[in-house]
Design an enzyme around this catalytic site. Sequence first.
Site, PDB file in Angstrom:
ATOM      1  N   ASP A  30      -5.156   1.850  -1.743  1.00 27.95           N
ATOM      2  CA  ASP A  30      -4.524   2.186  -3.020  1.00 27.95           C
ATOM      3  C   ASP A  30      -4.704   1.151  -4.141  1.00 27.95           C
ATOM      4  O   ASP A  30      -4.859  -0.163  -3.700  1.00 27.95           O
ATOM      5  CB  ASP A  30      -2.923   2.222  -3.014  1.00 27.95           C
ATOM      6  CG  ASP A  30      -1.928   2.756  -4.143  1.00 27.95           C
ATOM      7  OD1 ASP A  30      -1.331   3.760  -3.930  1.00 27.95           O
ATOM      8  OD2 ASP A  30      -2.270   2.180  -5.231  1.00 27.95           O
ATOM      9  N   GLY A  91       8.503  11.294  -8.004  1.00 32.11           N
ATOM     10  CA  GLY A  91       7.717  10.134  -8.665  1.00 32.11           C
ATOM     11  C   GLY A  91       5.981  10.482  -8.428  1.00 32.11           C
ATOM     12  O   GLY A  91       5.599   9.608  -8.356  1.00 32.11           O
ATOM     13  N   GLN A  92       5.916  11.401  -8.376  1.00 33.45           N
ATOM     14  CA  GLN A  92       4.345  11.894  -8.299  1.00 33.45           C
ATOM     15  C   GLN A  92       3.663  11.535  -9.530  1.00 33.45           C
ATOM     16  O   GLN A  92       4.155  12.096 -10.494  1.00 33.45           O
ATOM     17  CB  GLN A  92       4.263  13.240  -7.535  1.00 33.45           C
ATOM     18  CG  GLN A  92       2.777  13.595  -7.612  1.00 33.45           C
ATOM     19  CD  GLN A  92       2.613  15.125  -6.684  1.00 33.45           C
ATOM     20  OE1 GLN A  92       3.616  15.739  -6.550  1.00 33.45           O
ATOM     21  NE2 GLN A  92       1.232  15.294  -6.377  1.00 33.45           N
ATOM     22  N   HIS A  98      -0.854  13.584  -1.368  1.00 34.12           N
ATOM     23  CA  HIS A  98      -1.392  12.437  -0.746  1.00 34.12           C
ATOM     24  C   HIS A  98      -0.071  12.182  -0.081  1.00 34.12           C
ATOM     25  O   HIS A  98       0.875  11.976  -0.265  1.00 34.12           O
ATOM     26  CB  HIS A  98      -1.917  11.345  -1.782  1.00 34.12           C
ATOM     27  CG  HIS A  98      -1.162  11.111  -2.865  1.00 34.12           C
ATOM     28  ND1 HIS A  98      -1.030  11.925  -3.928  1.00 34.12           N
ATOM     29  CD2 HIS A  98      -0.254  10.000  -3.164  1.00 34.12           C
ATOM     30  CE1 HIS A  98      -0.274  11.430  -5.013  1.00 34.12           C
ATOM     31  NE2 HIS A  98       0.510  10.271  -4.292  1.00 34.12           N
TER      32      HIS A  98
HETATM   33  P1  5GP Z   1       1.870   9.094  -6.664  1.00 29.02           P
HETATM   34  O1  5GP Z   1       3.194   8.379  -7.583  1.00 29.02           O
HETATM   35  O2  5GP Z   1       1.528  10.064  -7.223  1.00 29.02           O
HETATM   36  O3  5GP Z   1       2.793   9.226  -5.275  1.00 29.02           O
HETATM   37  O4  5GP Z   1       0.792   7.867  -6.088  1.00 29.02           O
HETATM   38  C1  5GP Z   1      -0.184   7.875  -6.856  1.00 29.02           C
HETATM   39  C2  5GP Z   1      -0.961   6.622  -6.251  1.00 29.02           C
HETATM   40  O5  5GP Z   1      -2.183   6.534  -6.584  1.00 29.02           O
HETATM   41  C3  5GP Z   1      -0.260   5.044  -6.780  1.00 29.02           C
HETATM   42  O6  5GP Z   1       0.060   4.600  -5.610  1.00 29.02           O
HETATM   43  C4  5GP Z   1      -1.436   4.293  -7.502  1.00 29.02           C
HETATM   44  O7  5GP Z   1      -1.423   3.092  -7.518  1.00 29.02           O
HETATM   45  C5  5GP Z   1      -2.686   5.023  -6.967  1.00 29.02           C
HETATM   46  N1  5GP Z   1      -4.003   5.202  -7.876  1.00 29.02           N
HETATM   47  C6  5GP Z   1      -3.953   5.640  -9.174  1.00 29.02           C
HETATM   48  N2  5GP Z   1      -5.096   5.541  -9.614  1.00 29.02           N
HETATM   49  C7  5GP Z   1      -5.666   5.173  -8.447  1.00 29.02           C
HETATM   50  C8  5GP Z   1      -7.208   5.023  -8.478  1.00 29.02           C
HETATM   51  O8  5GP Z   1      -8.051   5.233  -9.246  1.00 29.02           O
HETATM   52  N3  5GP Z   1      -7.906   4.702  -7.261  1.00 29.02           N
HETATM   53  C9  5GP Z   1      -6.840   4.209  -6.073  1.00 29.02           C
HETATM   54  N4  5GP Z   1      -7.570   3.888  -4.966  1.00 29.02           N
HETATM   55  N5  5GP Z   1      -5.626   4.614  -6.111  1.00 29.02           N
HETATM   56  C10 5GP Z   1      -5.074   5.126  -7.474  1.00 29.02           C
END
Ligand code: 5GP
Length: 112
Positions: A30, A91-92, A98
């Site tokens: 992440d 919180g997505q 993922h």
């Molecule tokens: P969500 O909130 O959708 O469950 O999690 C999305 C995750 O993707 C977050 O923890 C955020 O830090 C991560 N993330 C967002 N953009 C990028 C990116 O460009 N590269 C990586 N490796 N992680 C990312």
Amino acid sequence: MDDCLFCKIVAGKIPCDLVGESESFLAFNDIDPQAPTHILVIPKEHVRSLADSESSEMLGGLMSFTRDIASEHGLVEGGYRTVINTNGDGGQMVFHIHVHVLGGRQMKWPPG
Ligand code: 5GP
Ligand code: ZN
């Protein structure tokens, strides 16, 4: 999917810190880690969210691959947390399913 961040990572258009790959799945660190180990595990095919997933085979494969990644990173003995955020209240932020794998510190409950 053209405007999906994680599809761009799968296609190699955006770099990532890859920690594991199989025929159908990717694991990478992440960009904003919330624990000493914070890995994201994704299917290479675009699926918007857990609520949109239609394939039990994909979901089973995703969880099996996640289990193996956690083991390869030495998280089994200490323990780890897996999280799938789904839609707004979940919180997505990135709408490509993922699994977060968080480890290396004591997790709290309830989560925020
Ligand atoms: P969500 O909130 O959708 O469950 O999690 C999305 C995750 O993707 C977050 O923890 C955020 O830090 C991560 N993330 C967002 N953009 C990028 C990116 O460009 N590269 C990586 N490796 N992680 C990312
Ligand atoms: Zn995608």
